[in-house]
Enzyme design. Structure first.
Site, short mmCIF file in Angstrom:
data_model
loop_
_atom_site.label_atom_id
_atom_site.label_comp_id
_atom_site.label_asym_id
_atom_site.label_seq_id
_atom_site.Cartn_x
_atom_site.Cartn_y
_atom_site.Cartn_z
CG HIS A 120 -2.09 16.94 -3.58
ND1 HIS A 120 -2.71 15.93 -2.88
CD2 HIS A 120 -2.07 18.01 -2.74
CE1 HIS A 120 -3.05 16.37 -1.67
NE2 HIS A 120 -2.67 17.62 -1.56
CG ASP A 160 -4.93 17.76 1.86
OD1 ASP A 160 -4.31 18.22 0.89
OD2 ASP A 160 -4.38 17.17 2.81
CD GLU A 165 0.74 17.32 -0.50
OE1 GLU A 165 1.12 18.23 0.25
OE2 GLU A 165 -0.10 16.45 -0.13
CD GLU A 166 -1.97 14.29 1.62
OE1 GLU A 166 -1.18 14.40 2.57
OE2 GLU A 166 -2.95 15.05 1.45
CD GLU A 170 -2.30 21.31 -0.54
OE1 GLU A 170 -3.42 21.08 0.00
OE2 GLU A 170 -1.48 20.43 -0.81
CG HIS A 184 -4.66 14.40 6.53
ND1 HIS A 184 -3.29 14.35 6.76
CD2 HIS A 184 -4.78 14.86 5.27
CE1 HIS A 184 -2.64 14.77 5.68
NE2 HIS A 184 -3.54 15.08 4.76
#
Length: 433
Positions: A121, A150, A184-185, A209, A396
């Site tokens: 993603h 990510d 995706e998030e 991932e 994140h």
């Protein structure tokens, strides 16, 4: 699990292990190894390009820009590329935006029969403007950047794996499908239907991932994620002079939370935890509204039905009959459940890594968040395996996200060799009939 099933699975895994041992100590394929080394600097440059475009899940301008870059890269590799707008048929949740970032689908057609899908993603959790303080940089064995672990590394690994296969003129697969989504998030409300459908049409799904810097391994299972929202409506009244004329929404909400505090089931891995709540407007007013939210995690799709039914039954037991209680249960992401086909594919991947003198973990221990691989597995029993991406850290985190540069060559080697072996029928990725 009953004894017959357990025995059958044990026999299956022993047979798979015996088949895989033949290549356990084989020397690495020097063609693939040398090409992986050659692709390393090019992959780092791709990471630089991807990280230098801000692409938060709600940043449509940034998502369009990065989608066009990704599409151009796969076109240059010879793929038939589509940019798909998934907004119209999106699964609508409380936080789903009206417009959703495009999906890049690239198709490579070969001479064989195996259908292999590679997914990653392009969206991140970061806000517009944060790039100025966190530009791409390489320091020692770490490449830093927002979204690099990510999941922009996943896009880069897929692109340069295909470049590696192209350099060898390898086309023995039937169809090689690449799917890169931009939502995706936010639980993939737009892309989930497409990912599920295509997952059922392919023999293997490899999800890119990243792996952890602490534990280099593939994942065969991930948690499913759901949310519960309770909205209580009462009646406002003066808290000092006429509290008896009100209907206290906070009292009812508190009752509901307390009577549902024991729905977690450690034996099955089901978790339900109340995490947020709000009520009222002023200290001296009986609150007319109150709301609360809970986070739900499951290990099996069937557990969603069980927990939702339990919540529905508990909600009926009110403390204050005059209050109105509304419950909403959202299945945000299904769990990825391990299958024998996935175990066989992961075992073969481990043997490939041993050619490089490296150990690769692979188990069905659930940790961390959900994954789009779970959508790909919903309608199939074929192999779906997660974490073929680079080793990384700090997803994140806003200030510490990086990938290990030294993991580039091994992961390119693994992905390329595995695709070649699947194409040639050297690993069974579908369950026996």
């Amino acid at each position: 699990m009953n004894t017959a099933i357990a025995t059958g699975r044990k026999v299956f895994l022993i047979a798979a292990l015996a088949a895989g041992c033949a290549c356990a100590f084989a020397a690495p394929d020097q063609r693939i190894a040398s090409l992986a080394a050659k692709e390393k600097p090019a992959l780092l440059e791709t990471l630089n390009q991807l990280v230098s475009i801000e692409s938060g899940s709600r940043d449509l301008e940034g998502l369009d820009k990065i989608a066009n870059l990704i599409a151009d890269k796969f076109k240059a590799l010879g793929g038939q590329v589509e940019l798909i707008d998934p907004s119209a048929d999106a699964y609508r949740m409380e936080d789903t935006p009206e417009k959703i970032g495009k999906v890049v689908r690239a198709t490579f057609r070969g001479t064989g029969t195996k259908k292999i899908m590679l997914i990653a993603h392009m969206d991140t959790v970061y806000q517009i403007g944060m790039l100025n303080k966190q530009p791409f940089r390489v320091e020692g064995d770490k490449a830093y950047g927002l979204g690099i672990a990510d999941d922009k590394q996943g896009i880069a690994v897929i692109a340069h794996t295909i470049a590696l296969l192209k350099a060898m003129d390898f086309k023995e697969y039937g169809t090689l499908t690449v799917l890169i989504n931009g939502d995706e998030e936010i639980s993939s409300p737009g892309a989930r239907t497409l990912i599920t459908r295509l997952g059922g049409e392919h023999d293997v799904v490899m999800s890119f991932e990243g792996s952890s810097v602490k534990e280099d391994k593939l994942s065969l299972a991930t948690a499913g994620i759901a949310s519960v929202t309770l909205n209580v409506t009462g009646k406002a009244s003066h808290a000092g002079s006429a509290p008896e004329l009100g209907v206290n929404a906070l009292y009812e909400l508190s009752h509901q939370i307390l009577q549902m505090r024991d729905l977690s089931d450690p034996a099955t891995g089901l978790k339900m935890n109340w995490t947020v709540s709000r009520s009222g407007s002023n200290r001296n007013v009986i609150p007319a509204t109150a709301t609360a939210g809970a986070d739900v995690r499951v290990l099996k799709v069937s557990d969603y039905d069980r927990i939702e039914q339990q919540i529905q039954e508990r909600v009926k037991k009110q403390l204050i009959p005059q209050a109105k209680v509304e419950m909403k249960f959202e299945r945000r992401r299904p769990p990825l459940e391990a299958t024998d086909a996935s175990r066989a594919l992961a075992l073969h991947a481990q043997q490939i890594y041993k050619q490089l003198g490296k150990e690769l973990g692979a188990d069905d221990k659930v940790a961390g968040g959900g994954t789009d691989a779970a959508f790909a597995a919903l309608k199939t029993h074929a192999a779906v395996v997660e974490r073929f991406g680079l080793q990384g850290f700090g997803a994140h985190s806003a200030d510490a996200e990086y990938v290990l540069v030294d993991s580039i060559e091994p992961r390119l080697y693994l992905a390329a060799q595995l695709i070649m072996d699947i194409s040639r029928g050297k690993v069974s990725a579908r369950p026996a009939p």
